[in-house]
Design a protein around this motif. Structure first.
Motif, PDB file in Angstrom:
ATOM      1  N   ALA B  48       0.823  -1.213   0.000  1.00  0.00           N
ATOM      2  CA  ALA B  48       0.000   0.000   0.000  1.00  0.00           C
ATOM      3  C   ALA B  48       0.853   1.258   0.000  1.00  0.00           C
ATOM      4  O   ALA B  48       0.351   2.357  -0.194  1.00  0.00           O
ATOM      5  CB  ALA B  48      -0.926  -0.002   1.213  1.00  0.00           C
ATOM      6  N   TYR B  77      -1.016  -5.882   8.300  1.00  0.00           N
ATOM      7  CA  TYR B  77      -1.374  -4.486   8.570  1.00  0.00           C
ATOM      8  C   TYR B  77      -2.845  -4.281   8.259  1.00  0.00           C
ATOM      9  O   TYR B  77      -3.244  -4.399   7.103  1.00  0.00           O
ATOM     10  CB  TYR B  77      -0.540  -3.539   7.697  1.00  0.00           C
ATOM     11  CG  TYR B  77       0.939  -3.704   7.850  1.00  0.00           C
ATOM     12  CD1 TYR B  77       1.610  -3.121   8.918  1.00  0.00           C
ATOM     13  CD2 TYR B  77       1.675  -4.441   6.924  1.00  0.00           C
ATOM     14  CE1 TYR B  77       2.985  -3.265   9.057  1.00  0.00           C
ATOM     15  CE2 TYR B  77       3.040  -4.588   7.058  1.00  0.00           C
ATOM     16  CZ  TYR B  77       3.690  -4.005   8.124  1.00  0.00           C
ATOM     17  OH  TYR B  77       5.039  -4.153   8.251  1.00  0.00           O
ATOM     18  N   PRO B  78      -3.650  -3.971   9.258  1.00  0.00           N
ATOM     19  CA  PRO B  78      -5.089  -3.847   9.016  1.00  0.00           C
ATOM     20  C   PRO B  78      -5.380  -2.807   7.925  1.00  0.00           C
ATOM     21  O   PRO B  78      -4.836  -1.707   7.941  1.00  0.00           O
ATOM     22  CB  PRO B  78      -5.653  -3.419  10.371  1.00  0.00           C
ATOM     23  CG  PRO B  78      -4.477  -3.087  11.240  1.00  0.00           C
ATOM     24  CD  PRO B  78      -3.286  -3.759  10.648  1.00  0.00           C
ATOM     25  N   GLY B  79      -6.204  -3.202   6.990  1.00  0.00           N
ATOM     26  CA  GLY B  79      -6.660  -2.260   5.966  1.00  0.00           C
ATOM     27  C   GLY B  79      -5.681  -2.048   4.827  1.00  0.00           C
ATOM     28  O   GLY B  79      -6.052  -1.506   3.776  1.00  0.00           O
ATOM     29  N   ALA B  80      -4.444  -2.488   4.983  1.00  0.00           N
ATOM     30  CA  ALA B  80      -3.433  -2.168   3.979  1.00  0.00           C
ATOM     31  C   ALA B  80      -3.694  -2.900   2.664  1.00  0.00           C
ATOM     32  O   ALA B  80      -3.498  -2.349   1.584  1.00  0.00           O
ATOM     33  CB  ALA B  80      -2.035  -2.490   4.493  1.00  0.00           C
ATOM     34  N   ARG B  83      -6.427  -1.186   0.676  1.00  0.00           N
ATOM     35  CA  ARG B  83      -5.917   0.079   0.156  1.00  0.00           C
ATOM     36  C   ARG B  83      -5.013  -0.193  -1.055  1.00  0.00           C
ATOM     37  O   ARG B  83      -5.072   0.484  -2.069  1.00  0.00           O
ATOM     38  CB  ARG B  83      -5.127   0.745   1.289  1.00  0.00           C
ATOM     39  CG  ARG B  83      -4.965   2.239   1.235  1.00  0.00           C
ATOM     40  CD  ARG B  83      -6.214   3.001   0.992  1.00  0.00           C
ATOM     41  NE  ARG B  83      -6.973   3.246   2.212  1.00  0.00           N
ATOM     42  CZ  ARG B  83      -7.923   4.187   2.326  1.00  0.00           C
ATOM     43  NH1 ARG B  83      -8.226   4.954   1.303  1.00  0.00           N
ATOM     44  NH2 ARG B  83      -8.558   4.340   3.461  1.00  0.00           N
TER      45      ARG B  83
ATOM     46  N   LYS C 456      -3.829 -12.151  15.001  1.00  0.00           N
ATOM     47  CA  LYS C 456      -3.180 -12.197  13.680  1.00  0.00           C
ATOM     48  C   LYS C 456      -2.039 -13.219  13.652  1.00  0.00           C
ATOM     49  O   LYS C 456      -0.921 -12.945  13.220  1.00  0.00           O
ATOM     50  CB  LYS C 456      -2.638 -10.822  13.275  1.00  0.00           C
ATOM     51  CG  LYS C 456      -3.664  -9.729  13.282  1.00  0.00           C
ATOM     52  CD  LYS C 456      -3.903  -9.216  11.867  1.00  0.00           C
ATOM     53  CE  LYS C 456      -5.064  -8.246  11.779  1.00  0.00           C
ATOM     54  NZ  LYS C 456      -6.377  -8.874  11.782  1.00  0.00           N
ATOM     55  N   GLN C 542      -5.063   3.439   9.883  1.00  0.00           N
ATOM     56  CA  GLN C 542      -5.898   2.484  10.614  1.00  0.00           C
ATOM     57  C   GLN C 542      -5.478   2.365  12.080  1.00  0.00           C
ATOM     58  O   GLN C 542      -6.106   1.648  12.842  1.00  0.00           O
ATOM     59  CB  GLN C 542      -5.764   1.099   9.969  1.00  0.00           C
ATOM     60  CG  GLN C 542      -6.186   1.046   8.537  1.00  0.00           C
ATOM     61  CD  GLN C 542      -7.650   0.699   8.393  1.00  0.00           C
ATOM     62  OE1 GLN C 542      -8.197  -0.036   9.206  1.00  0.00           O
ATOM     63  NE2 GLN C 542      -8.289   1.240   7.366  1.00  0.00           N
ATOM     64  N   HIS C 543      -4.396   3.004  12.438  1.00  0.00           N
ATOM     65  CA  HIS C 543      -3.919   2.867  13.807  1.00  0.00           C
ATOM     66  C   HIS C 543      -4.380   4.069  14.613  1.00  0.00           C
ATOM     67  O   HIS C 543      -3.944   5.187  14.359  1.00  0.00           O
ATOM     68  CB  HIS C 543      -2.398   2.771  13.837  1.00  0.00           C
ATOM     69  CG  HIS C 543      -1.901   1.542  13.153  1.00  0.00           C
ATOM     70  ND1 HIS C 543      -1.750   0.349  13.800  1.00  0.00           N
ATOM     71  CD2 HIS C 543      -1.567   1.321  11.874  1.00  0.00           C
ATOM     72  CE1 HIS C 543      -1.331  -0.560  12.937  1.00  0.00           C
ATOM     73  NE2 HIS C 543      -1.208   0.011  11.758  1.00  0.00           N
ATOM     74  N   CYS C 572       2.951   0.582   8.064  1.00  0.00           N
ATOM     75  CA  CYS C 572       2.464  -0.021   6.824  1.00  0.00           C
ATOM     76  C   CYS C 572       2.651   0.901   5.634  1.00  0.00           C
ATOM     77  O   CYS C 572       2.734   0.450   4.509  1.00  0.00           O
ATOM     78  CB  CYS C 572       1.000  -0.407   6.959  1.00  0.00           C
ATOM     79  SG  CYS C 572      -0.101   1.005   7.165  1.00  0.00           S
ATOM     80  N   GLY C 573       2.692   2.192   5.851  1.00  0.00           N
ATOM     81  CA  GLY C 573       2.931   3.119   4.749  1.00  0.00           C
ATOM     82  C   GLY C 573       1.702   3.474   3.935  1.00  0.00           C
ATOM     83  O   GLY C 573       1.805   4.094   2.882  1.00  0.00           O
ATOM     84  N   MET C 574       0.532   3.105   4.417  1.00  0.00           N
ATOM     85  CA  MET C 574      -0.698   3.429   3.690  1.00  0.00           C
ATOM     86  C   MET C 574      -0.867   4.922   3.501  1.00  0.00           C
ATOM     87  O   MET C 574      -1.496   5.383   2.566  1.00  0.00           O
ATOM     88  CB  MET C 574      -1.890   2.933   4.498  1.00  0.00           C
ATOM     89  CG  MET C 574      -2.319   1.575   4.098  1.00  0.00           C
ATOM     90  SD  MET C 574      -3.987   1.345   4.601  1.00  0.00           S
ATOM     91  CE  MET C 574      -3.766   0.963   6.301  1.00  0.00           C
TER      92      MET C 574
END
Ligand SMILES: Cc1cc2nc3c(=O)[nH]c(=O)nc-3n(C[C@H](O)[C@H](O)[C@H](O)COP(=O)(O)OP(=O)(O)OC[C@H]3O[C@@H](n4cnc5c(N)ncnc54)[C@H](O)[C@@H]3O)c2cc1C
Ligand SMILES: Cc1cc2nc3c(=O)[nH]c(=O)nc-3n(C[C@H](O)[C@H](O)[C@H](O)COP(=O)(O)OP(=O)(O)OC[C@H]3O[C@@H](n4cnc5c(N)ncnc54)[C@H](O)[C@@H]3O)c2cc1C
Lengths: 459, 139, 605
Positions: B48, B77-80, B83, C456, C542-543, C572-574
């Motif tokens: 993402a 990673y949640p949601g990644a 995305r 997880k 998301q965090h 995560c880099g989103m």
């Protein structure tokens, strides 16, 4: 920091550590790292000139088939570089006395005849030495010199002289750029005080000489499993797999399981636990490097019990490795030095057959690495391995307060099990230290810093 | 290496996630399977992180094919992952608009022991790149 | 709750002109047999900012590492690339090497030319060499843009959650409390003890399970540092190592506890044979080993008498490997759709112990043992096998391809007949009379789907919980701060479970001991010079609370700017592509670094 070694006199020192780990194989290294990570000061005493134990000499390891030295070298380096871990190689424990909850230990550092602080591991001495000796690390299949660095990835990288074979020609002394060689070096005694002890003295292999029916170690193309590990190692003695008598690539190999295990006649009634898996592993690796080879494994029961082991065994079967349930009665050789095994094949009609192979491998049993009697107050059990006081709830506890055991010292064991047990032994030792109020207090720390300095360049 | 001039070898980029696809590629190595040397793996925590334009720039730079190997729904990673899927969709749209063959950008989920899936994806991309020859080479 | 480092001060060695050292490993032939290591090193020597490029037989060895240390001192290197095996094996090793030489650990880059080049390119050495060269080029390109980073320190709660109150959980709880931690032990059932509450004598020491449990449970209940919650379950987990928040439901009440680490000690289930499998659920005389163990209990269903259907039992037949060592095409998958290919490890010895107990207590009863391989591998186990043979237990061996069959007996006498093609008598078809058939069932993974989702976690191919690496990190999961103890990881006996539990306790102790945890520094950072305060990054994040807009003063004006709390950022880099100005980047993985890597791969050498 010559500590008297170059002048030949013995100097008494007293060093203080929280824990002593006897044996620097994978189990000992892991216990030391675990204790070190918890802030305890640890001394490892290893009798060989390098740490790493058996594992550093193995090829690839089941069940993941990763290369053994790739897993082992980082552990060796982690212990060697750990701020809380000091290592004495080429050293042995001579005596232990209990002092309250703690122990007074006498450690002897054997002379390398090479001044450790000066040796830079360049191997010029090795190249100069004219004497060739069978190399134990290569299962005697390769040669080393009478002065040598133990093996390529040894820690520490220090040369030592094998006096038994040295002819005192002096060539190494001339070659050494740092004048580190000193034939007058004497054993050095060091007094150490520790709060707890972990025994991680591992195993030895059953000697093929004891197996008279299997040729008593005299048949050239009958190898031990540990020798095959070296043949298979990428940096092994021949660089490829071939049989010793004539250098031919074997096209038929037989594995004799339970050679010196589960066998009352040689005094070993227990199962050596790792041989089924290492034989299967070696068979797979051999099939990889010798595509045309036929491999037969003669076994009593295949004991592929650990995580991922059974799947590993089934893969080997699918690869075409032949498993024959049979007890091998005798091994002889024909006029071309081809080993001939005499087996009673159970799955067919039970008839006795003689089968010829180009090479036979003995899956030798594992014997205790060390008997601590008279040196460390831990007991051994009937099988000769260190006795566990509570095999159910605390297998790492010995019958002696404050002394713990890890790895193959407590019975044959594979690497994953040895590593987990090392963690458990370290936990037990840490709890013992806490309970007895032992932890590196100010005074001890000062002494420890001194210890670290003394150990520098030697660990 | 001047031979490169004569026979230009294709370049396939494998963007592999740290948690799944990268160890998956290691697994293929551990079992000693073989695949084309025209592949280059870049380790990425989560895919993402890339804007759609990133992929287009890769093609402009001379990359012939990209396989974005994610963890799929196992993404730590949640949601990644969601995305990432959005952004890849957008990248493929942009590719079409610019006249690029959208099949040059593949996405797939590769687990830590998905050796077979890994090999198949690579094999497919190698073939795709070879078949379409010069046409695929971005400009 | 968490401490945040001051923004990076960039130690000296980050700002200077990059001076890169490249080290190419031969891996004792593992790499150099395929890749021309010399050529790679030679090409690397020509790459921008590369000051030195060398090769070595084992870069990970002491001399290999020392070479780097020496070069850093002598040549003033400020960045290092090692091309070797997978970074998963040695990235940490080399980061530590840099630290020893006084460099920041994150000015290191690893190129994987073994698992991802030499091992997968045997027949194309030239291509492999070119590929390795480009991968080294990419690593050099990345490391040139690297900045020194500092680990993120997070205060850690010195309290640990253990899920599962079997022998593993109990043992782990005691170890941790004796190491100075507080422990919350959550057990879903009403009582502690797990599987052991159902067992009788335990191998290898012939102690009653009840006694073993009694001593351990009383230690735990006397221990003020251990809080036991029975009939309790974990309903939600958030946070990360050092600071997990866990919701626990117990007696209709939900409470939240804060812990620094979580240990899973949820054990395993035993295999329930399929209806009709070896006559199970078809003939009442066919039972499983756990049921049989109950039957032997003095307080058991038949007061310890060997009876079935009110009839005394004269012949008992044990059948091994039921639900274990299954083979595709021969065995049916269980209700979970899984084939249990693994060996369950403890059942051979447990079965032989039961066999010996029958022979000792009921000498008139015949015991037949039908097996594939007897796996009495452990210390003291082989003597159970020897004793069984000595006491007259009769063994038969079958192959998986020829499973034994069970049917009703035609004539009077024993109720059932077990048909075996016995390889010990060279494949003879034998019929064994049996009043009682005991299916030696093994372990199966528990249904932990809720916990697995919440935490997880991943499962191994066999369905048990997966460790990071069986040799390097055997009791850790991929989720940092979550550990494994005992039977949830694989079938294990009591000794092995306790050993694993203690090993897990040692790892927890090392992680939390200092009262803080050091995390890898790969968190997002917003550049206040580029940020305009759009808040777009916050929208995608998301965090919770990882990014916020704060007021900053610049030239006397107050501006709203994004700021990241690195301890909460997942890395995560989103957020990176969300920012219209490219103002937010993940440290250690900045977009410009990826672009530079692609440039290097696209380039020709
Ligand atoms: C042929 C073969 C192949 C194998 N393959 C595999 C495999 O593929 N996978 C796997 O998991 N396992 C394998 N194993 C098993 C593996 O070797 C052991 O699990 C492992 O080495 C045990 O480690 P350890 O540290 O307990 O013992 P060791 O490796 O024996 O180490 C003990 C150390 O203690 C030292 N020592 C002994 N006595 C003293 C003393 N008195 N004072 C000081 N030091 C002392 C020794 O010098 C040695 O360094 C194999 C074994 C063999 C024989
Ligand atoms: C028939 C049989 C005979 C055996 N005989 C022997 C023997 O003689 N000697 C020997 O050494 N070993 C023997 N064993 C093996 C022994 O039972 C195991 O080694 C041991 O039970 C493993 O302990 P554990 O704590 O890991 O798991 P368990 O005993 O399974 O305990 C796990 C606990 O976790 C709880 N739990 C599970 N999920 C959750 C959740 N989500 N939330 C909260 N709590 C949860 C369970 O209720 C249980 O209390 C035998 C096993 C069997 C089946």
């Amino acid at each position: 920091m010559s500590a008297g070694s170059s002048t030949g006199e013995t100097v008494q020192q007293r060093l203080v550590f929280d824990a002593l780990v006897v044996g620097g194989g994978i189990a000992g290294l892991q216990s030391a790292i675990e204790l070190g990570d918890q802030g305890y000061k640890v001394l490892i005493v290893e009798k060989a000139p390098s740490i790493g134990g058996k594992m550093i000499g193995l090829s690839k390891v089941f069940p993941t088939l990763d290369c053994s030295s790739c897993i082992c070298t980082p552990r060796m380096a982690a212990a060697a570089h750990h701020e809380n871990v000091t290592i004495f190689t080429y050293s042995e424990v001579r005596r232990t006395e209990r002092a309250g909850s703690r122990f007074q230990v006498e450690v002897v550092r054997k002379p390398r005849y090479v001044h450790e602080a000066d040796c830079i591991g360049c191997r010029l001495c090795e190249y100069a030495c004219p004497i060739h000796v069978e190399h134990e690390f290569e299962g005697n299949l390769g040669a080393r010199k009478a002065i040598y660095v133990p093996f390529a990835n040894a820690i520490p990288q220090l040369a030592l002289v094998d006096l038994e074979h040295c002819v005192f020609c002096g060539l190494c002394e001339k070659a050494c750029p740092t004048h580190a060689i000193n034939f007058l070096q004497q054993p050095e005694e060091i007094a150490v005080e520790v709060g707890t002890i972990i025994l991680a003295t591992g195993y030895k292999m059953m000697s093929p000489e004891r197996l008279k029916l299997y040729g008593g170690g005299r048949l050239r193309n009958v190898l031990t499993s540990l020798q095959v590990e070296r043949l298979l190692a990428p940096h092994g003695p021949y660089g490829r797999v071939l049989r010793p008598s004539d250098g031919k690539a074997p096209s038929s190999i037989g594995y004799v399981q339970c050679a010196g295990s589960r066998d009352q006649s040689v005094g070993v009634s227990y199962c050596s636990r790792v041989c089924c898996m290492y034989a299967i592993k070696q068979a797979m690796l051999l099939s990889g490097s010798l595509p045309m080879v036929d491999i037969t494994i003669y076994y009593m029961d295949i004991r592929a019990f650990g995580k991922g082991f059974e799947q590993f065994f089934q893969n080997a079967k699918a690869m075409g490795i032949e498993f024959v349930k049979a007890k091998v009665g005798r091994i002889t050789e024909d006029e071309n030095q081809n080993p001939v095994v005499r087996v009673e094949v159970m799955e067919q009609d039970g008839r006795v057959e003689e089968r010829k192979h180009d090479m036979v491998v003995l899956s030798l049993g594992l014997l205790p690495g060390w008997d601590p009697s008279g040196v460390v107050p831990a007991e051994i059990a009937e099988d000769g391995f260190i006795r566990s006081a509570d095999p159910l709830l605390a297998p790492a506890r010995t019958t002696a307060e404050g002394i713990f055991v890890a790895g193959a010292a407590a019975g044959p064991k594979d690497i994953p099990d040895s590593i987990v047990e090392a963690g458990a032994a370290a936990m037990e030792a840490a709890i013992y230290l806490r309970r007895n109020g032992s932890s590196s207090n100010g005074d001890e720390r000062a002494v420890n810093e001194q210890a670290a300095v003394v150990a520098q360049g030697r660990g | 290496m001047s031979e490169v001039q004569q026979a230009r070898r294709p370049k396939i980029l494998l963007l592999a996630t740290t948690a799944c696809a990268y160890p998956g590629a290691d697994y293929v190595g551990q079992i000693h399977s073989e695949y084309s040397t025209d592949t280059y793996i870049i380790r990425v925590p989560a895919l993402a992180v890339f804007p759609p334009e990133f992929y287009l720039r890769c093609f402009q730079k001379g990359i012939d094919g990209i396989i974005a190997m994610s963890c799929g729904h196992e993404c730590p990673y949640p949601g990644a992952y969601e995305r990432f899927a959005e952004r890849i969709g957008r990248a493929q749209e942009l590719m079409k608009r610019q006249g690029l063959d959208a099949r040059r950008l593949r996405t797939t989920a590769i687990c830590t022991v998905c050796g077979r899936a890994f090999l198949k994806e690579v094999q497919d991309m190698v073939q795709r790149v070879a078949q379409s020859g010069g046409q695929l080479v971005g400009k | 709750m968490s401490k945040v480092n001051p923004p990076n001060e960039k130690p000296a060695n980050g700002n200077q002109q990059p001076k890169v050292g490249v080290y190419v490993c031969r891996c004792g032939g593992n790499i150099s047999d395929v890749v021309s290591v010399e050529k790679v090193a030679e090409a690397a020597g020509q790459m921008p900012d590369v000051v030195v490029a060398r090769q070595n037989t084992f870069m990970c060895s002491h001399p290999g590492q020392q070479m780097i240390v020496d070069d850093i001192a002598k040549l003033g290197l400020n960045r290092v690339v090692v091309a070797a095996c997978s970074p998963r094996l040695h990235e940490l090793t080399f980061r530590k090497t840099l630290v020893r030489a006084g460099l920041n650990a994150y000015l290191f880059e690893h190129a994987n030319i073994r698992e991802q080049v030499s091992w997968v390119s045997k027949s194309d050495p030239e291509g492999a060499t070119a590929k390795a060269t480009r991968l080294v080029g990419a690593a050099v390109a990345k490391v040139r843009l690297s900045r020194p980073l500092d680990p993120i320190k997070v205060d850690a709660t010195r309290q640990v959650l253990i899920i599962g109150g079997g022998v593993s959980g109990l043992r782990c709880a005691r170890d941790l409390s004796q190491s100075g931690f507080r422990v919350v032990l959550v057990e879903q059932s009403a009582a502690l003890g797990g599987r052991l509450t159902e067992l009788g004598r335990l191998y290898p020491v012939q102690v009653e399970a009840r006694e073993v449990l009694h001593s351990l449970i009383s230690e735990v209940s006397r221990d003020a540092a251990i809080q036991v919650l029975t009939s309790a379950e974990v309903t939600a987990v958030s946070g990360s190592i050092g600071n997990f928040s866990v919701a626990v439901r117990c007696a209709q009440q939900e409470t939240t506890i804060h812990v620094g680490a979580i240990v899973l000690a949820t054990g395993f289930d035993t295999y329930e044979p399929l209806p009709g499998e070896y006559g199970y659920a078809e003939f009442p005389e066919v039972i499983t080993l756990p049921q049989f163990v109950r039957l032997l209990e003095k307080q058991g269903p038949s007061d310890g008498q060997l009876q079935r259907n009110g009839r005394p039992v004269k012949n008992v037949c044990l059948v091994h490997c039921v639900g274990s060592r299954q083979i595709e095409g021969i065995h049916q998958p269980g209700p979970d759709g899984r084939l249990h290919e693994y060996c369950s490890r403890f059942c051979c010895t447990a079965a032989l112990q039961a066999a010996n107990e029958i022979r000792a207590r009921f000498p008139a009863v015949n015991v037949f043992d039908v097996y594939r391989d007897i796996r009495t591998y452990g210390r003291g186990h082989e003597s159970y096998y020897e004793q069984a043979s000595k006491q007259g237990v009769i063994f038969f061996r079958f192959l998986a391809e020829q499973l034994p069959q069970i049917r009703r007996a035609d004539a009077d006498g024993s109720a059932l007949v077990v048909q075996v093609k016995d390889t010990l008598t060279w494949g003879e078809d034998l019929e064994i009379p049996a009043d009682l058939v005991v299916l030696v069932t093994g372990a199966v993974p528990r249904d932990l789907s809720r916990l697995i989702d919440m935490l997880k976690l991943s499962r191994s191919p066999d369905g048990f919980l997966q460790e990071v690496h069986p040799k390097l990190r055997p009791v850790e999961t991929a989720v940092s701060g979550v550990f494994l103890a005992g039977g949830c990881q694989a079938p294990m006996d009591v000794g092995e479970s306790c050993t694993a539990a203690s090993a897990a306790a040692a790892r927890v102790s090392a992680a939390l001991l200092k009262g803080y945890v050091e995390l890898e520094p790969f968190a997002a950072v917003a550049d206040p010079a580029l940020c305009t305060g759009t808040g777009a990054c916050i929208e995608v994040c998301q965090h919770q609370r990882a990014i916020s807009l704060v007021d900053v003063m610049a030239d006397g004006v107050t501006l709203r700017r994004a700021q990241v709390n690195p301890a909460l950022c997942g890395g995560c880099g989103m957020c990176v592509p969300a920012c219209p100005h490219g103002a937010i980047q993940v440290d250690g993985w900045r977009l410009e670094q990826f672009e530079a890597m692609v440039d290097a791969i696209a380039a020709d050498y």
